[in-house]
Design an enzyme around this catalytic site. Structure first.
Site, mmCIF file in Angstrom:
data_model
loop_
_atom_site.group_PDB
_atom_site.id
_atom_site.type_symbol
_atom_site.label_atom_id
_atom_site.label_comp_id
_atom_site.label_asym_id
_atom_site.label_seq_id
_atom_site.Cartn_x
_atom_site.Cartn_y
_atom_site.Cartn_z
ATOM 1 N N GLU A 150 -6.829 1.403 -9.643
ATOM 2 C CA GLU A 150 -7.445 0.198 -9.063
ATOM 3 C C GLU A 150 -8.061 0.489 -7.698
ATOM 4 O OE1 GLU A 150 -4.503 -2.907 -9.017
ATOM 5 O OE2 GLU A 150 -4.962 -3.475 -11.060
ATOM 6 N N GLU A 308 -4.105 -2.840 -18.005
ATOM 7 C CA GLU A 308 -2.913 -3.572 -17.560
ATOM 8 C C GLU A 308 -3.108 -5.061 -17.761
ATOM 9 O OE1 GLU A 308 -1.926 -3.123 -13.447
ATOM 10 O OE2 GLU A 308 -2.381 -0.996 -13.427
HETATM 11 C C1 GAL Z 1 -1.869 -3.955 -10.508
HETATM 12 C C2 GAL Z 1 -1.419 -2.537 -10.235
HETATM 13 C C3 GAL Z 1 -0.064 -2.241 -10.839
HETATM 14 C C4 GAL Z 1 0.889 -3.371 -10.550
HETATM 15 C C5 GAL Z 1 0.309 -4.662 -11.073
HETATM 16 C C6 GAL Z 1 1.206 -5.851 -10.839
HETATM 17 O O1 GAL Z 1 -2.762 -4.400 -9.538
HETATM 18 O O2 GAL Z 1 -2.332 -1.601 -10.724
HETATM 19 O O3 GAL Z 1 0.414 -1.040 -10.291
HETATM 20 O O4 GAL Z 1 1.088 -3.463 -9.185
HETATM 21 O O5 GAL Z 1 -0.901 -4.923 -10.406
HETATM 22 O O6 GAL Z 1 0.639 -7.051 -11.319
#
Ligand code: GAL
Length: 665
Positions: A150, A308
């Site tokens: 990210e 994710e």
């Molecule tokens: C994203 C990140 C992850 C985790 C997740 C939590 O922004 O890539 O590592 O922190 O959010 O929602």
């Protein structure tokens, strides 16, 4: 292009085995198999566990878990592990730390504590990437490289002296000389004329508003600076691990606007993104759909990877609501409906310690004997059946333009309204289309617009001559074009186009606007057939332009609010909407525009709150129906429902919150 080697709908997520004792690793793999998890992203935040001191590496644990995952049939998206520098690095080189707009250093103690242009950080990050690529490029588990994480999530913009130096170099490449820069930035205003490159700084906090073009160029520079960093890591992977696809996870969420991803896509082999539902938004589900359509636009229509999302609550909202039971499945399939072929979560096993210990995961604190894990297992079974649609593309005949640079400019200092969000019009129209069962691609203005029956230009405040010409060319080629308020106002240097708004689209639309009448968040304006919000303008319809709706109150009473200029010789019409109409009025307008464009809904007469899309390939077509309501709905359809694993003959019953994915006859 190298591709993510998935032949099934792959499920997986971030895996952080270094947080757990080794016996848990075996249980993890066992549970992954049970849940049909076929990939994990490994090592994203592992730098300090891989290189605990400068040049000293501890790879044994990674060797072991890679072997175990491979033996378990689980593919690995291996991180370059460079997302967060280890404490020893920032202690030895505090100059790698980012600096905020006030000149304060952002100290280590959380994550992503590095400056995008730091040559020292880059040297260490590239060295670690080299170690990992050398050691693992032939490991059979490694199916993809995940560069950093990210980008820009926490460390952009950085305003340090190193960034100032890089910014000057970037400006020297962009402008032929200082005179051109002074012209582009409009430095005749407020005595800002530069006479030496060394006088130029990042737009740090000043007494009052910074120069808007200076701010805009700093955003462009900051996005490019991180892209340059990614390219440096990628170059090592290309050298040492050719043939293994490379990605980095974008953040195509509404609130994340730091990077111009349209510039980034050539540097990834697979477009991947992260998405989290934000409860505080008025329309969280519509935002998810917009994000999916934007990600697909970035992928050029090809399937993409959801790297994710969350099975349930996150840990970073004011109240971290748990998802409803069933929502884990529905949310995952909502992304598949918009073109995702891979579904990932943060994270595999919920942490016991650290900032994310209350963030949901596939395996919750309660363990696998839990409703949430059983839901994940159920999704695993469904994903097994959905493998047949992998590679298919989402059907759409509508384009909505999305340009990060136009958004940045519209968010600049001293605008007619600082309360007007740059995406409000885009998302309102997207939502209204989606409520009508019409799917839109959210694309950059440089996409091939002539391929669409309808092109929506929502608040494209800044537009280059080239992009304005592309919109006009789409109309000429037969597309209906719908332009909203506050579009076409400025050129690429954010200089206002003179002679009447909406400068770049004035001829196409056949309107001329002399003055803006913005509305505050609590203000509305009456229209002859509804209510306008956020904005209004003093529009003159030029000869040949029809007035469809007028303002019905206030200083603009009787003046045009919505217009249409009919196309000639096979060209589409150009529609202009100078305010944001309420849902009913906007819906009625879109019905007219869609009918002129000949765009039909994916499913006619869809109940409100039921989302639909269609994916198609040479092998067939698949209809997605997602019921986001608490009521049961029945939709006319025929085929085989891969979710229920049952034939559908004439109508499909959608339980509250239920999903159907029909292989169509
Ligand atoms: C994203 C990140 C992850 C985790 C997740 C939590 O922004 O890539 O590592 O922190 O959010 O929602």
């Amino acid at each position: 292009m190298r591709s993510w080697p998935t032949k099934t709908l792959a499920l997986g997520g971030d895996y952080n085995p270094e947080q757990w004792p080794r016996p848990v690793w075996d249980e993890d793999i066992e549970l992954m198999r049970r849940a049909n998890v076929s990939f994990v992203s490994l090592g994203i935040f592992s730098w300090s566990w891989l290189e605990p001191a400068k040049g000293e590496y501890e790879f044994e644990w990674l060797d072991t878990i890679l072997d175990k995952l491979h033996a378990g049939g689980i593919a690995v998206d291996l991180a370059t592990a460079t997302a967060t520098p280890p404490p020893w690095l920032s202690a030895a080189h505090p100059e790698i730390l980012p600096v905020d707009v006030d000149g304060h250093t952002l100290w280590p103690g959380s994550r992503q504590t590095w400056c995008p242009t730091s040559p020292v950080f880059r040297e260490y990050a590239v060295a670690l990437t080299r170690q990992l690529a050398t050691r693992y490029h032939e490991h059979p588990a490694v199916a993809m490289w995940h560069v950093s994480n990210e980008y820009a999530c926490h460390n952009l913009p950085c305003y340090c002296d190193e960034c100032a130096r890089h910014f000057r170099t970037w400006l020297q490449r962009r402008y032929p000389g200082l005179e051109a820069l002074n012209d582009a930035w409009g430095t005749a205003f407020w005595s800002q004329r530069y006479t030496d490159w060394g006088q130029i700084l990042p737009p740090r906090r000043s007494t009052t508003f910074n120069n808007p073009t200076h701010v805009l160029d700093y955003k462009r520079f900051s996005s490019d600076a991180l892209l340059d960093h990614m390219r440096a890591e990628r170059a090592v992977l290309d050298e040492l691990s050719p043939g293994v696809p490379v990605t980095t996870n974008f953040m195509t969420l509404d609130h994340f606007r730091h990077l111009d991803y349209s510039q980034w896509t050539p540097t990834v082999d697979v477009v991947s993104t992260d998405h989290y539902l934000v409860d505080t938004l008025e329309h969280p589900r519509a935002e998810l759909a917009y994000s999916g359509d934007l990600t697909r636009g970035l992928a050029g229509g090809a399937p993409w990877m959801l790297m994710e999302h969350s099975t349930s609550a996150v840990n970073w909202q004011p109240t971290n609501h748990a998802k409803d039971f069933g929502q884990t499945i529905r949310d995952a399939l909502a992304h598949v409906a918009r073109g995702a072929d891979t579904i990932g979560w943060f994270q595999w096993r919920q942490s016991r310690a650290g900032s994310e210990k209350f963030h949901s995961a596939l395996v919750p604190h309660a363990g696998a004997d839990s409703a949430r894990f059983r839901e994940v297992e159920e999704l695993g079974r469904i994903a097994g059946r959905l493998g047949e649609l992998v590679g298919s593309r989402v059907e759409s005949r509508v384009a909505i333009l999305h340009d990060y640079q136009a958004i940045w400019a519209a968010e600049g200092p001293c605008m007619p309204s600082s309360e007007l969000d740059a995406l409000t019009a885009a998302q309102a129209i997207h939502r209204a289309l989606h409520d009508r069962g019409v799917t839109a691609d959210v694309v950059h203005p440089s996409a091939d617009l002539t391929a669409y029956a309808l092109v929506v230009v929502p608040q494209l405040y800044l537009v280059t001559d080239e992009h304005a010409a592309a919109v006009a060319a789409a109309a000429e080629a037969g597309a209906e074009v719908l332009v909203t308020y506050f579009s076409g106002i400025s050129d690429e240097n954010d200089h206002v186009r003179l002679g009447g708004y909406p400068g770049a689209f004035r001829d196409l639309l056949g309107v001329r606007v002399e003055e803006f009448f913005p509305l505050g968040p609590d203000e509305t304006v009456a229209l002859a057939d509804g209510t306008g919000t956020w904005w209004s303008e003093d529009v003159t319809a030029l000869p040949g332009t029809d007035v469809l709706t007028t303002y019905a109150a206030g200083p603009l009473t009787g003046r045009p609010a919505v217009t249409r200029r009919a196309g000639t010789d096979g060209a589409g019409s150009a529609w202009y909407v100078s305010t944001l109409p309420d849902d009913t009025a906007l819906g009625a307008l879109l019905d007219d525009v869609l009918s002129a464009a000949g765009v039909e809904p994916t499913v006619a007469g869809l109940p409100r709150g039921v989302e639909t899309t269609r994916r198609r390939s040479d092998e067939g077509s698949w209809l997605f129906l997602l019921n986001h309501t608490d009521a049961e709905h029945t939709v006319a359809a025929t085929g085989y429902d891969l979710v229920a694993d049952a034939p559908v003959d004439g109508s499909v019953r959608l339980a509250p919150g239920g999903v159907a994915v029909l292989r169509e006859d």
